[in-house]
Design an enzyme around this catalytic site. Structure first.
Site, PDB file in Angstrom:
ATOM      1  N   GLN A  24       0.855  -1.164   0.000  1.00 44.01           N
ATOM      2  CA  GLN A  24       0.000   0.000   0.000  1.00 44.01           C
ATOM      3  C   GLN A  24       0.899   1.224   0.000  1.00 44.01           C
ATOM      4  O   GLN A  24       1.812   1.324   0.799  1.00 44.01           O
ATOM      5  CB  GLN A  24      -0.834  -0.003   1.271  1.00 44.01           C
ATOM      6  CG  GLN A  24      -1.903   1.033   1.249  1.00 44.01           C
ATOM      7  CD  GLN A  24      -2.810   0.866   2.443  1.00 44.01           C
ATOM      8  OE1 GLN A  24      -2.373   0.453   3.514  1.00 44.01           O
ATOM      9  NE2 GLN A  24      -4.068   1.196   2.271  1.00 44.01           N
ATOM     10  N   SER A  25       0.619   2.110  -0.917  1.00 41.17           N
ATOM     11  CA  SER A  25       1.485   3.293  -0.981  1.00 41.17           C
ATOM     12  C   SER A  25       1.022   4.312   0.036  1.00 41.17           C
ATOM     13  O   SER A  25      -0.162   4.445   0.303  1.00 41.17           O
ATOM     14  CB  SER A  25       1.421   3.898  -2.372  1.00 41.17           C
ATOM     15  OG  SER A  25       0.166   4.522  -2.524  1.00 41.17           O
ATOM     16  N   THR A  26       1.953   5.015   0.600  1.00 42.63           N
ATOM     17  CA  THR A  26       1.585   6.044   1.574  1.00 42.63           C
ATOM     18  C   THR A  26       0.777   7.139   0.910  1.00 42.63           C
ATOM     19  O   THR A  26      -0.073   7.755   1.529  1.00 42.63           O
ATOM     20  CB  THR A  26       2.845   6.663   2.203  1.00 42.63           C
ATOM     21  OG1 THR A  26       3.760   6.935   1.160  1.00 42.63           O
ATOM     22  CG2 THR A  26       3.466   5.746   3.206  1.00 42.63           C
ATOM     23  N   ARG A  28      -1.416   6.810  -1.469  1.00 46.52           N
ATOM     24  CA  ARG A  28      -2.804   6.410  -1.600  1.00 46.52           C
ATOM     25  C   ARG A  28      -3.503   6.421  -0.245  1.00 46.52           C
ATOM     26  O   ARG A  28      -4.702   6.671  -0.151  1.00 46.52           O
ATOM     27  CB  ARG A  28      -2.873   5.015  -2.217  1.00 46.52           C
ATOM     28  CG  ARG A  28      -4.207   4.719  -2.879  1.00 46.52           C
ATOM     29  CD  ARG A  28      -4.175   3.371  -3.522  1.00 46.52           C
ATOM     30  NE  ARG A  28      -3.641   3.441  -4.861  1.00 46.52           N
ATOM     31  CZ  ARG A  28      -4.418   3.491  -5.939  1.00 46.52           C
ATOM     32  NH1 ARG A  28      -5.713   3.508  -5.832  1.00 46.52           N
ATOM     33  NH2 ARG A  28      -3.878   3.528  -7.124  1.00 46.52           N
TER      34      ARG A  28
END
Ligand SMILES: [Zn+2]
Length: 696
Positions: A24-26, A28
């Protein structure tokens, strides 16, 4: 699960592992909640439904929370690629599968490897076999869209930041000495010590004009400089440390100290290895709002400081830009450029008596590579010539002419201005025309009305452009000088020689004056010194200065004296020449009175024919030759000479003579017999009998 999905899963797939990749990208996370993490784990249930035993579902989640857009620093993604390429994976699971990889290149590589190793891909929308063209096309599209989406999110974020920045409301970290007050506005740090430190900093720079000098001043007074910690557990706290040169430069370059809001001074860029580089941007590209908050210096002062720094700055590589004016007398310090290699030349001083004599040396990369210097130029006469050039150039007359020309140009600008204004008027006329056409058309005729409206808009845009362009050029051209300014400029020029020649003017100030007038001076030292002087504003002038004499040459006898000696050698011995020259008031090159020894030295050094050779060339005979010719002894020749029976000429100061041919009537033995034997013996001793061959 649909039937098709099941069809894609074969026994071969089920033999291998299932890999659930979670990331999970920060970025997003800003927009989505953390629920997606839970959704990702739910995918595991789907794998079980497809037939994978729970113990063979391997979760890779080591990249959780990382947002980097390359695979280089994502250990988890690398591991996944490895497992797939080793054919250990039957299926790869991921939420919105294209988010497995954050950039298209990574993603397409993974697809390719999956196709080669017959690995399936599963996301919330379905099950894909990358070997099938349709599935692969879809997956590829998903990857591209995911990248686009990321771009949009980033752009939206960036846009929000930029908008805030344009209003000056973005809260960027402030440099030390400024803090945000409770309303979020930047103010001077209420800590008096911090304020005093910054004021001392800027005052010292104003006085000395050099960041180095400021650092030195802090060190000499043993003062520390405040600094806010940017990271770590004590982030934001104040720390006192020695002032570093790099920090001093940062502070001088930071417009916030001049009360300006600034954003976007640097561009960050990701490098292939995942690290970040910062590229400074030109000021036109910054968001810069002046007088946005209180500061320590005025904007004018800030600009002045930057100008000083630019003058002091060392440009790239070996090219040392003109450094600050220093104490020594070398006028061209920092301005001299080598004609051979284009490097800046450094200054060395020689001491003659108590005077400092400058020499300009191009070391180019000599210091780095231990090779000989490129060229050296003796500075004494050069500096005098430059001085004279400046005094000649900065005259009220010269400035009067310059100012008149400038006025002329301004007058012509008015014409240009009228022409430019014509373009604006035409644009306005066309816009008016388009407007009238639009207003006259029947609104019911939608098609025509629309196109006319579009035309009107175009014309208005063109008018705006023309107007903006006109204003811009007009501002650029206007450098009008008032009568008063003109008078004071001319008065200054009158003062220039007085200030320049005043011995009380420090060298440093004189050099500052040179810097105001000259851009640089290119020096060539070949058959004399050639100096190409470039004035500020582009005028050039070439000076030639005779090559300086070296130490030996400076002590050399003047050519005129050498010529005199040459003439005197025809008739006189060294001693006679020396007294003759002293009688004429001549001095040797070293400023001494002549002696026989000095004259002999000059004769040898300048290769003048010796007196002996001159006499021999004139046909004179030696004692031996004469004795043999007359059939007598050398002693008797001497006696005859003293009695005046033979004509002899002294060829040295030891009274050695060469004799003229006696002619048809030579003396005979009978002459001079009256001499007693004893007297004869005495004369033999003083006269010497050996033949003179050469001289001392
Ligand atoms: Zn050079």
């Amino acid at each position: 699960m649909t039937g098709t999905a099941h069809e894609k899963v074969t026994a071969e797939h089920l033999k291998r592992n299932a890999y659930l990749y979670i990331r999970q990208s920060t970025l997003r996370q800003v927009f989505e909640n953390t629920e997606s993490t839970i959704r990702q784990y739910d995918l595991r249930q789907r794998a079980i439904a497809l037939g994978w035993p729970v113990e063979r579902i391997i979760v890779i989640d080591s990249d959780l929370g990382q947002s980097a857009a390359t695979a280089a620093d994502r250990e988890g993604f690398q591991r996944l690629v490895t497992e797939v390429s080793l054919e250990r994976a039957g299926i790869v699971l991921g939420l919105e599968v294209s988010r497995l990889a954050r950039n298209s290149t990574d993603w397409h590589r993974l697809l390719e490897i999956c196709a080669l190793t017959d690995t399936l891909i599963l996301d919330e929308d379905g099950l894909y076999d990358p070997r099938h063209f349709n599935d692969r096309l879809l997956l590829g599209l998903k990857g591209t869209m995911s990248e686009a989406e990321l771009h949009v999110i980033r752009a939206r974020l960036q846009g929000g930041i930029l908008n805030k920045a344009r209003r000056g409301e973005l809260q960027c970290p402030l440099p030390v000495g400024l803090i945000y007050n409770t309303e979020g506005r930047p103010v001077l740090d209420p800590d008096k010590q911090v304020q005093e430190s910054l004021r001392f900093f800027f005052d010292t720079f104003r006085r000395t004009g050099s960041a180095c000098a400021v650092v030195k001043a802090f060190r000499q007074k043993q003062l520390l400089f405040p600094q806010r910690l940017r990271k770590g557990p004590h982030k934001g706290e104040l720390e006192w440390a020695a002032l570093m040169h790099s920090r001093a430069l940062c502070i001088l370059h930071n417009p916030r100290y001049a009360g300006a809001f600034v954003y976007g001074r640097k561009r960050t860029r990701l490098k292939p290895d995942g690290s970040t580089t910062y590229t400074p941007l030109p000021r036109e590209q910054w968001i810069l709002l002046r007088d946005a908050h209180p500061g320590y210096i005025s904007w004018g002062q800030y600009e002045e400081n930057l100008q000083r720094l630019r003058e002091n700055a060392h440009a790239n590589g070996q090219d040392r830009r003109s450094g600050p004016a220093r104490e020594g007398p070398a006028l061209l310090q920092g301005l001299a450029v080598c004609s051979l290699c284009g490097s800046r030349m450094t200054v060395r001083y020689h001491t003659r008596q108590t005077q400092l004599i400058p020499e300009y040396v191009c070391q180019s990369d000599g210091a780095d590579h231990i090779i000989a210097v490129c060229q050296r130029v003796f500075g004494e006469h050069l500096d005098q010539a430059i001085s004279q050039l400046l005094i000649d150039s900065v005259t009220p007359l010269a400035l009067e002419v310059t100012l008149t020309v400038q006025q002329e140009i301004q007058a012509r600008l008015d014409e240009v201005d009228r022409l430019r204004n014509k373009a604006v008027e035409r644009a306005r006329y066309e816009a008016d025309l388009a407007q009238r056409r639009y207003l006259h058309v029947d609104p019911a005729n939608r098609l025509v009305a629309d196109s006319l409206e579009a035309e009107w808009n175009d014309k208005l845009r063109a008018l705006n452009l023309a107007q903006a362009e006109y204003e811009k050029l007009r501002q650029k051209d206007r450098v009008a000088i008032s009568e008063q300014q003109r008078a004071s400029i001319i008065a200054l020029a009158g003062d220039f020689p007085r200030v320049w020649q005043n011995p009380n003017t420090p060298d440093r100030e004189r050099k500052r004056l040179v810097r105001l007038l000259l851009e640089d001076v290119t020096l060539a030292s070949k058959d004399g010194i050639t100096a190409h002087v470039r004035f500020k504003g582009g005028t050039t002038k070439t000076l030639t200065v005779p090559a300086p004499l070296n130490g030996w040459q400076q002590r050399a006898t003047s050519p005129e004296v050498v010529r005199q000696i040459d003439r005197l050698l025809d008739h006189s011995t060294y001693l006679q020449i020396a007294s003759e020259l002293n009688g004429r008031g001549e001095y040797s090159g070293e400023g001494k009175a002549f002696t026989a020894r000095i004259v002999a030295g000059i004769r040898r050094r300048y290769g003048l024919t010796s007196r002996y050779d001159r006499l021999r060339k004139a046909g004179l005979l030696t004692v031996g030759e004469m004795a043999a010719m007359l059939g007598t002894s050398p002693q008797r020749i001497g006696i005859w000479h003293r009695r005046g029976l033979l004509r002899g000429h002294a060829c040295n100061d030891k009274n050695h003579c060469l004799f003229e041919h006696p002619g048809a009537n030579p003396p005979c033995k009978a002459q001079g017999v009256k001499l007693s034997k004893r007297r004869l013996a005495d004369e033999v001793v003083t006269q010497g009998t050996e033949e003179v061959q050469c001289e001392a």
